[in-house]
Design a protein around this motif. Sequence first.
Motif, PDB file in Angstrom:
ATOM      1  N   VAL A 296      16.347 -41.021  18.222  1.00 30.54           N
ATOM      2  CA  VAL A 296      16.885 -39.685  18.036  1.00 30.54           C
ATOM      3  C   VAL A 296      18.387 -39.687  18.320  1.00 30.54           C
ATOM      4  N   GLN A 297      19.158 -39.093  17.417  1.00 35.85           N
ATOM      5  CA  GLN A 297      20.608 -38.986  17.595  1.00 35.85           C
ATOM      6  C   GLN A 297      21.036 -37.575  17.993  1.00 35.85           C
ATOM      7  N   ALA A 298      20.328 -36.565  17.529  1.00 37.06           N
ATOM      8  CA  ALA A 298      20.672 -35.182  17.860  1.00 37.06           C
ATOM      9  C   ALA A 298      19.434 -34.315  17.699  1.00 37.06           C
ATOM     10  N   CYS A 299      19.352 -33.265  18.535  1.00 36.06           N
ATOM     11  CA  CYS A 299      18.208 -32.352  18.462  1.00 36.06           C
ATOM     12  C   CYS A 299      18.644 -30.965  18.899  1.00 36.06           C
ATOM     13  N   GLY A 300      18.418 -29.962  18.069  1.00 38.66           N
ATOM     14  CA  GLY A 300      18.783 -28.589  18.380  1.00 38.66           C
ATOM     15  C   GLY A 300      17.826 -27.959  19.381  1.00 38.66           C
ATOM     16  N   VAL A 301      18.347 -27.020  20.155  1.00 42.15           N
ATOM     17  CA  VAL A 301      17.545 -26.266  21.114  1.00 42.15           C
ATOM     18  C   VAL A 301      17.070 -24.996  20.422  1.00 42.15           C
ATOM     19  N   CYS A 302      15.772 -24.934  20.155  1.00 40.65           N
ATOM     20  CA  CYS A 302      15.189 -23.866  19.340  1.00 40.65           C
ATOM     21  C   CYS A 302      14.339 -22.945  20.218  1.00 40.65           C
ATOM     22  N   HIS A 303      14.203 -21.683  19.797  1.00 37.65           N
ATOM     23  CA  HIS A 303      13.351 -20.735  20.525  1.00 37.65           C
ATOM     24  C   HIS A 303      11.919 -21.247  20.642  1.00 37.65           C
ATOM     25  N   THR A 304      11.468 -22.009  19.666  1.00 37.06           N
ATOM     26  CA  THR A 304      10.102 -22.520  19.722  1.00 37.06           C
ATOM     27  C   THR A 304       9.900 -23.407  20.945  1.00 37.06           C
ATOM     28  N   ASP A 305      10.911 -24.194  21.295  1.00 39.87           N
ATOM     29  CA  ASP A 305      10.801 -25.027  22.498  1.00 39.87           C
ATOM     30  C   ASP A 305      10.671 -24.160  23.746  1.00 39.87           C
ATOM     31  N   LEU A 306      11.413 -23.058  23.782  1.00 36.34           N
ATOM     32  CA  LEU A 306      11.301 -22.140  24.912  1.00 36.34           C
ATOM     33  C   LEU A 306       9.906 -21.531  24.972  1.00 36.34           C
ATOM     34  N   HIS A 307       9.336 -21.212  23.807  1.00 34.33           N
ATOM     35  CA  HIS A 307       7.985 -20.660  23.774  1.00 34.33           C
ATOM     36  C   HIS A 307       6.967 -21.670  24.304  1.00 34.33           C
ATOM     37  N   TYR A 308       7.152 -22.950  23.960  1.00 34.49           N
ATOM     38  CA  TYR A 308       6.277 -23.988  24.528  1.00 34.49           C
ATOM     39  C   TYR A 308       6.402 -24.000  26.051  1.00 34.49           C
ATOM     40  N   LYS A 309       7.620 -23.978  26.540  1.00 31.79           N
ATOM     41  CA  LYS A 309       7.878 -24.017  27.981  1.00 31.79           C
ATOM     42  C   LYS A 309       7.218 -22.833  28.690  1.00 31.79           C
ATOM     43  N   GLN A 310       7.211 -21.683  28.046  1.00 32.48           N
ATOM     44  CA  GLN A 310       6.644 -20.472  28.634  1.00 32.48           C
ATOM     45  C   GLN A 310       5.128 -20.378  28.476  1.00 32.48           C
ATOM     46  N   GLY A 311       4.549 -21.347  27.767  1.00 43.87           N
ATOM     47  CA  GLY A 311       3.110 -21.306  27.529  1.00 43.87           C
ATOM     48  C   GLY A 311       2.700 -20.354  26.439  1.00 43.87           C
ATOM     49  N   GLY A 312       3.648 -19.947  25.606  1.00 47.08           N
ATOM     50  CA  GLY A 312       3.356 -18.967  24.571  1.00 47.08           C
ATOM     51  C   GLY A 312       2.727 -19.543  23.327  1.00 47.08           C
ATOM     52  N   ILE A 313       2.636 -20.870  23.222  1.00 50.83           N
ATOM     53  CA  ILE A 313       2.048 -21.487  22.036  1.00 50.83           C
ATOM     54  C   ILE A 313       0.702 -22.112  22.359  1.00 50.83           C
ATOM     55  N   SER A 314       0.616 -22.836  23.461  1.00 53.44           N
ATOM     56  CA  SER A 314      -0.664 -23.376  23.922  1.00 53.44           C
ATOM     57  C   SER A 314      -0.530 -23.758  25.392  1.00 53.44           C
ATOM     58  N   ASP A 315      -1.647 -24.150  25.965  1.00 60.18           N
ATOM     59  CA  ASP A 315      -1.659 -24.563  27.368  1.00 60.18           C
ATOM     60  C   ASP A 315      -1.781 -26.079  27.508  1.00 60.18           C
ATOM     61  N   ALA A 316      -1.445 -26.813  26.470  1.00 59.79           N
ATOM     62  CA  ALA A 316      -1.633 -28.268  26.474  1.00 59.79           C
ATOM     63  C   ALA A 316      -0.484 -28.986  27.194  1.00 59.79           C
ATOM     64  N   PHE A 317      -0.154 -28.523  28.410  1.00 57.86           N
ATOM     65  CA  PHE A 317       0.884 -29.173  29.210  1.00 57.86           C
ATOM     66  C   PHE A 317       0.396 -30.545  29.678  1.00 57.86           C
ATOM     67  N   PRO A 318       1.352 -31.465  29.928  1.00 56.04           N
ATOM     68  CA  PRO A 318       2.806 -31.332  29.789  1.00 56.04           C
ATOM     69  C   PRO A 318       3.252 -31.531  28.336  1.00 56.04           C
ATOM     70  N   PHE A 319       4.311 -30.791  27.975  1.00 61.93           N
ATOM     71  CA  PHE A 319       4.886 -30.904  26.643  1.00 61.93           C
ATOM     72  C   PHE A 319       6.127 -31.779  26.671  1.00 61.93           C
ATOM     73  N   LEU A 320       6.275 -32.611  25.654  1.00 57.63           N
ATOM     74  CA  LEU A 320       7.541 -33.274  25.380  1.00 57.63           C
ATOM     75  C   LEU A 320       8.267 -32.387  24.382  1.00 57.63           C
ATOM     76  N   LEU A 321       9.329 -31.724  24.844  1.00 55.80           N
ATOM     77  CA  LEU A 321       9.982 -30.703  24.037  1.00 55.80           C
ATOM     78  C   LEU A 321      10.921 -31.315  23.000  1.00 55.80           C
ATOM     79  N   GLY A 322      11.395 -30.450  22.081  1.00 52.76           N
ATOM     80  CA  GLY A 322      12.371 -30.854  21.068  1.00 52.76           C
ATOM     81  C   GLY A 322      11.710 -31.161  19.735  1.00 52.76           C
ATOM     82  N   HIS A 323      12.290 -30.618  18.654  1.00 53.97           N
ATOM     83  CA  HIS A 323      11.710 -30.879  17.338  1.00 53.97           C
ATOM     84  C   HIS A 323      12.729 -30.770  16.199  1.00 53.97           C
ATOM     85  N   GLU A 324      13.886 -30.189  16.443  1.00 55.60           N
ATOM     86  CA  GLU A 324      14.863 -29.920  15.373  1.00 55.60           C
ATOM     87  C   GLU A 324      15.859 -31.075  15.351  1.00 55.60           C
TER      88      GLU A 324
END
Length: 361
Positions: free
Chosen positions: A36-64
């Motif tokens: 990986v060379q660069a990755c944007g900080v997206c609201h979706t990552d924040l939603h993962y952190k807050q548990g708003g998408i699923s409870d499958a913690f721990p999450f490895l964040l970042g996707h953009e």
Amino acid sequence: MTQEVRGVVAPGRNERVRIETVVIPDPGPGEAVVRVQACGVCHTDLHYKQGGISDAFPFLLGHEAAGVVEEVGPGVEEVAPGDFVVLNWRAVCGRCRACRRGRPWYCFDTHNATQKMTLADGTPLSPALGIGAFAEKTLVAAGQCTKVDAAAPPQVAGLLGCGVMAGIGAALNTGNVSRGDSVAVIGCGGVGDAAIAGARLAGAGRIIAVDIDARKLETAVRVGATHTVNSGESDPVEAVRELTGGFGADVVIEAVGRPETYRQAFYARDLAGTVVLVGVPTPEMTLELPLLDVFGRGGALKSSWYGDCLPSRDFPMLIDLYLQGRLDLESFVTETIELDDIEKAFQRMHDGDVLRSVVLL
């Protein structure tokens, strides 16, 4: 042979992220390891952190993200080591009923890597959107890698992996904005501004940005809005109608994902116009509209999944437009940061201080 890299992990609901050692397995059949060379900080990552998408913690964040393919597994033909790629979270299957009908952007069976990345103690990680790119390297399905022109800087190329593609695609692919159309965009964050940029690319005649934040409206003008409406100070429906000869916009793109803003979009469009929902609602939200109005106003009410994009088609095209100077992706990058700064970047994003923070690795 497995590799160990640094990555940003969300250990539990609303807990602070941590830099952890992430174990990357060798790529199996149909998989690829990407540096990986660069990755944007997206609201979706924040939603993962807050548990708003699923409870499958721990999450490895970042996707953009954008990066370089380092290694591929057996049977991979889409990409090869050394290719510069943008990662996508909808690797199409080619076999489902949508793909067989020639509509792969609707693929109903998208897939990710089969193997799991883990913490050093063997705990399996759930990669955000099947990618997990707040890390020096990540393991993905090869179909999640889209080769693009390496002349593009990774910090702008990676933005196509999520928010910018969602917005541009909402205008071009879902909304079918065409030359001379009037377009209103409600919600001028990263996705909304990308929809404005997409409408501009399509040759829209009037592009109206709607938001309650004056700072966001200023940014919207920079990416292509011709008019702005502060919906905290005036009725956005009446304002859009006034700016379109009393009729409403041909296409209204709702980039917030709330019932009240969707109603605004519905009534701010012209008769037989199109509403595009690209903002993501939460599960408890409901919408009520008079059915007679739905019938009587005609037109189309659409939802846009990832900008209805086909990464293999759209990513290279948009990178080419960027390199030609016709798509200003630089305007979407507010700041570049390091992995250790992601918690602060989440707060700045929540406060509306940035359009995009981008992690450089």
